[in-house]
Design a protein around this motif. Sequence first.
Motif, PDB file in Angstrom:
ATOM      1  N   GLY A 172     -12.611  -5.952  20.396  1.00 15.08           N
ATOM      2  CA  GLY A 172     -13.704  -6.288  19.494  1.00 15.08           C
ATOM      3  C   GLY A 172     -14.527  -5.068  19.126  1.00 15.08           C
ATOM      4  O   GLY A 172     -14.522  -4.054  19.825  1.00 15.08           O
ATOM      5  N   PRO A 173     -15.317  -5.164  18.017  1.00  9.87           N
ATOM      6  CA  PRO A 173     -16.021  -3.983  17.512  1.00  9.87           C
ATOM      7  C   PRO A 173     -17.175  -3.524  18.397  1.00  9.87           C
ATOM      8  O   PRO A 173     -17.598  -2.377  18.332  1.00  9.87           O
ATOM      9  CB  PRO A 173     -16.529  -4.440  16.136  1.00  9.87           C
ATOM     10  CG  PRO A 173     -16.593  -5.937  16.240  1.00  9.87           C
ATOM     11  CD  PRO A 173     -15.476  -6.340  17.151  1.00  9.87           C
ATOM     12  N   TYR A 174     -17.698  -4.436  19.259  1.00 15.78           N
ATOM     13  CA  TYR A 174     -18.853  -4.071  20.075  1.00 15.78           C
ATOM     14  C   TYR A 174     -18.495  -3.999  21.568  1.00 15.78           C
ATOM     15  O   TYR A 174     -19.342  -4.200  22.424  1.00 15.78           O
ATOM     16  CB  TYR A 174     -19.982  -5.090  19.858  1.00 15.78           C
ATOM     17  CG  TYR A 174     -20.358  -5.258  18.413  1.00 15.78           C
ATOM     18  CD1 TYR A 174     -21.052  -4.259  17.739  1.00 15.78           C
ATOM     19  CD2 TYR A 174     -19.995  -6.408  17.711  1.00 15.78           C
ATOM     20  CE1 TYR A 174     -21.384  -4.406  16.394  1.00 15.78           C
ATOM     21  CE2 TYR A 174     -20.324  -6.562  16.365  1.00 15.78           C
ATOM     22  CZ  TYR A 174     -21.014  -5.560  15.715  1.00 15.78           C
ATOM     23  OH  TYR A 174     -21.343  -5.701  14.387  1.00 15.78           O
ATOM     24  N   PHE A 175     -17.220  -3.736  21.838  1.00 17.98           N
ATOM     25  CA  PHE A 175     -16.778  -3.766  23.236  1.00 17.98           C
ATOM     26  C   PHE A 175     -17.514  -2.733  24.084  1.00 17.98           C
ATOM     27  O   PHE A 175     -17.826  -2.969  25.250  1.00 17.98           O
ATOM     28  CB  PHE A 175     -15.258  -3.521  23.314  1.00 17.98           C
ATOM     29  CG  PHE A 175     -14.864  -2.078  23.240  1.00 17.98           C
ATOM     30  CD1 PHE A 175     -14.613  -1.358  24.400  1.00 17.98           C
ATOM     31  CD2 PHE A 175     -14.755  -1.419  22.015  1.00 17.98           C
ATOM     32  CE1 PHE A 175     -14.245  -0.037  24.336  1.00 17.98           C
ATOM     33  CE2 PHE A 175     -14.402  -0.107  21.951  1.00 17.98           C
ATOM     34  CZ  PHE A 175     -14.137   0.604  23.112  1.00 17.98           C
ATOM     35  N   LEU A 176     -17.836  -1.556  23.505  1.00 15.94           N
ATOM     36  CA  LEU A 176     -18.455  -0.495  24.281  1.00 15.94           C
ATOM     37  C   LEU A 176     -19.881  -0.885  24.691  1.00 15.94           C
ATOM     38  O   LEU A 176     -20.287  -0.707  25.853  1.00 15.94           O
ATOM     39  CB  LEU A 176     -18.456   0.815  23.479  1.00 15.94           C
ATOM     40  CG  LEU A 176     -18.662   2.106  24.276  1.00 15.94           C
ATOM     41  CD1 LEU A 176     -17.669   2.219  25.414  1.00 15.94           C
ATOM     42  CD2 LEU A 176     -18.543   3.312  23.345  1.00 15.94           C
TER      43      LEU A 176
END
Length: 1079
Positions: A172-176
Amino acid sequence: PTLIHKSPKVRNIFEKAYLAVTLITATNEVLAHAAFSDHPTEELVDQACWKNLLQNHVNDKKFTPMNTLFLRLFVAQPGFSIGGAKEIMRTVFNAVVELEYICLLTPYREAALEKIFEPVMPVKEEVQYSAYICQRHNHCPRLHIRRARVEDHDDLMHIFAEQITPLVESHGPYFLSELIEAQDEENHAAVCESEGAVVGFVSVSGHMDLKLFNKWFELEEFEGLRKTNPEHQEEKPEEPRSLGEENNVTDAQQSDEAKEPVEVSFKRHIHYDVLQDRDFCVISVPKLTPEFPLLQSFIRVAPLDTSTCSQELYLCHRILEVRVAVSSDIPAVQSLTESLGQRESISEDLDLFLQARKDQDGTALQAFVAQVEGRVVGLIIIRDEEDIEFIKANFDVERFMYFSQHQREEHGRLCHFFLNPIFQHHTRYIFREVLRLAHKSCLYYHLHPPHYSHKNVILHSLAAVLNCMVPVSPRRQITYPLEELGINAPSQQITKHQAPFALYHTNRKLTMEPKVTINARIVVVGASDTGLAFLEALTFCPHLRFNNLTLISTHGLPDHCSDDNMRFLATSHCYSDQDQARLSLRSWISVVTGKMKAIDRKAKHVELMENGNVKYDYLILCTGLQYQVRDTQTQRQHNLLNQDVTPRHRHTRPVPSNLFTLNDQHDCSHVHQWLMDNFVELTGDAVLYGNTIDVFTCVETLMCLGVSGRRIHVVHPPEDNPTSCFPNGSVEHAVKQALEKEEVHVHHDCLLTQINDGRHTDPVTSVTFTTDTQTLQLECAVFFSFSHKSVDYDAFKAINDACLVFDGRLVIDSSFHTNDPSIYAAGPLTKYSRRYHADQWSNSCFNCKEVGQSLASVVLPLCDPTLERPSGPPSDQDHLIPAYNQAKIQGGRLPGGYNYLHVTKPTAIGNKIAAQKGRDIVTGRTETGNYFHLHLSSHDVVESITCLSKNTLPVSNLLCLYRKHQLLLNHLCSRYDEGLVHDMYSYFRENWCFALYHDRFADFEQEVRQIMDSGENGSVSIQEALQKIVDDKAESNQSMSLSDVFQKSEAYSALRKSVLDYLKYNRYHLTMYARPGLL
């Protein structure tokens, strides 16, 4: 230059240094050099006891063999001493993560190095030498590691760069951000800072799916990564907290702007912070990910055969220490080895060490244990290596060491090595400590083939041992006529017969050279000479470790022992049984016994007949050509229409039990047993159908088994262009006479049309052939088909169904590419694309071993990070096929008891004209069993060799004659013309020729060419000498010979010195040559 020792033995220090670093300029000018060892100079203290010595100087620091090195040599150009030393120290600290101290112990005061090293005042006044210490933090300021914060997100995204894309797709784009925010007692994220800037990131978690890991990987030896309750001996529940003995490093990235390598900081963070209250640290990486430095501290866990995971699993444990074994270690060792088949041998050798320090034949033994926090986890037993001369002469170990710098007592042989798998990533450190404590400089391990019984076999920890040692290539040996040489023969220590074994080696330098791990899945289909040469080239790259090499072969790896009564087929002399034993390819590759059924190019896996799948990243097709049973009706129809029989037109019915097609040694072993049980001692005839050399080698083997020639029928099929399988007419005539003498029945131009009555074919009792005049029917008890080699039908179907271009053969380009970029092919299976306009050339025209090595040179850059990776497929602008130089070789035993050898240059299909140019030199006669024929090109270079002899042929020697000029063969032409050469077998056994047979003669020839072409040191090159002769003749009408010009040049003395050096350096093989000072 600045020296830290007044009279150092420089070469010896270089050779035995644990680590050596050279500082050079952009133009390769050497500015400074330093050599480091794991112990001080032995003039001061015994290398096994240096720890107590340092405490005489410093009592507030803990020096250990793992965190301490000693500077043994430092030299620098004037003006570069301080700067050079600083740069070298920084480099060493970065290269060796565990290193904390570099020490210098010397009886001399070194003012030049006091700016780098801190002088240490001795605690005891009687100490007569100076001590200096260089600490890590003075040269490599440690980067700051702190807990990650959400504010670090933007900086981290910049570090991840293009690697963020697959992570975003999977997490997903906000995994970090989610990863950082989710930190708790079981999940940690840390960043590494340099001058306030974030330069690295690592995420650690205590949560993992252990069931899935145990389903995919062989974790049984690691207790499934579960901790056992010592009171109840039961596994704790699979809950994150109760299983809190593992950590999972999920991501580790770094920035190029860091002053200190980020991986160094993260390694230290993992070893000293993460593992404080944990047992394991685990990391998984994609298979095609190049190895990064962090993985050097981890051990790879082998995947299960049924694993479908696309990742590799690594783990590490705590640090251990090595010491000499004592009697109190016996119970712990017995507990460790109780499940091993070699436990009795280990116990016996350990008792011999503890009681007498020697084994039963008087050779010195040494034993060591590896321990963690006082618990014994491993045992190592070594002995003095007594076969040093044999090893040096039979293996290319000098590729890794200079023998002259190692004393005889410094060579050791590894006898037993057992280590708990959890700690196998420390094997390299264990070797380093064993060498130090045992006062050895190098270790060898003899690995015998599976069929050889030997008590000192390291099975349990074999992978750990071989991964930390380098395989040593066997050397081609000279065949000596020992009786004729007499006192001029080499030592018996070199020529003695030993059971063949593969050799592995390590020394002090190699313990500091970790191999580059290649996890790419390379699958080779077919155990042909081409496929084996490809695998050999990959496995003998000393700096690489291939974890996923797989061979798919119908009968596995051809490494089993066979005798002369199983030699039904001709040989290419590429790989003998002894060669297979000395290579030990089985140690490096996974062997899948089975046949290829299909290729799924999209899923990238090979489907097997047994319903299994083998995944690949690169697929190598080397199946070659096989004899096959043809459908008699289809074959007759196509013959009438003058058409080729394709792989589709095979015999579709079950193959009769007494009909054989022999394609490899496994087939030969099987048919040998069948013949002994069902044919040799019974009645009935054997029918051999075909017109290849294998027909005649099979006839000879049958007669050697005791089958009368009257019971053998040789049936030759009709051919459009009748050609003999023997290029030499004298050999063909001799074989015909031998068949007549043995009363073997020979039938010509007969086409097989029917087996039995055409319906019931098992077993074969009769075969029917048609000829131009009549029908021939033969009764038979066994039938051999050698009629024609073609692509195996199952291989053809798999290739064709996968939409790989097939045009009679599998089509490839000049770099072995098929029309799939992940699939390569080589060998007789293939042909070149028609765009090359080279239909007369194919891989089958060349030496299969050379083709396999060439294929490896194409694939290696795709895997080896030290080589430049090709930017794309070859352009093929010139449309040229590659050139090969090695000879095509064919040999075997022929009727009449003849040993046959034919060596020739690569020749285009159907090209018979070029072979007739030049001249022939022939001695002996086929009737007397000493026929020898050489064909020289128009330039007097040997192009073909044909031998037919009743005696055993020195094949290794004779192959060396190929491409040699007749002048190099002691002026062969002039001697032959003068009637001085009556028997070339005797001529090529004379003392003068053994230098030509040496495996390093090719290197010597290259050195001579460089001397003749370079024109260095004021000498004149060949081109310059020729030009000088032309110019002098034009000016004075007097010509100077090339010999006169050469003898007056510096090249003459350089060439003379090169010859003497060659004979001196290889004197243990070339004892028959006199040297200056010998007489």
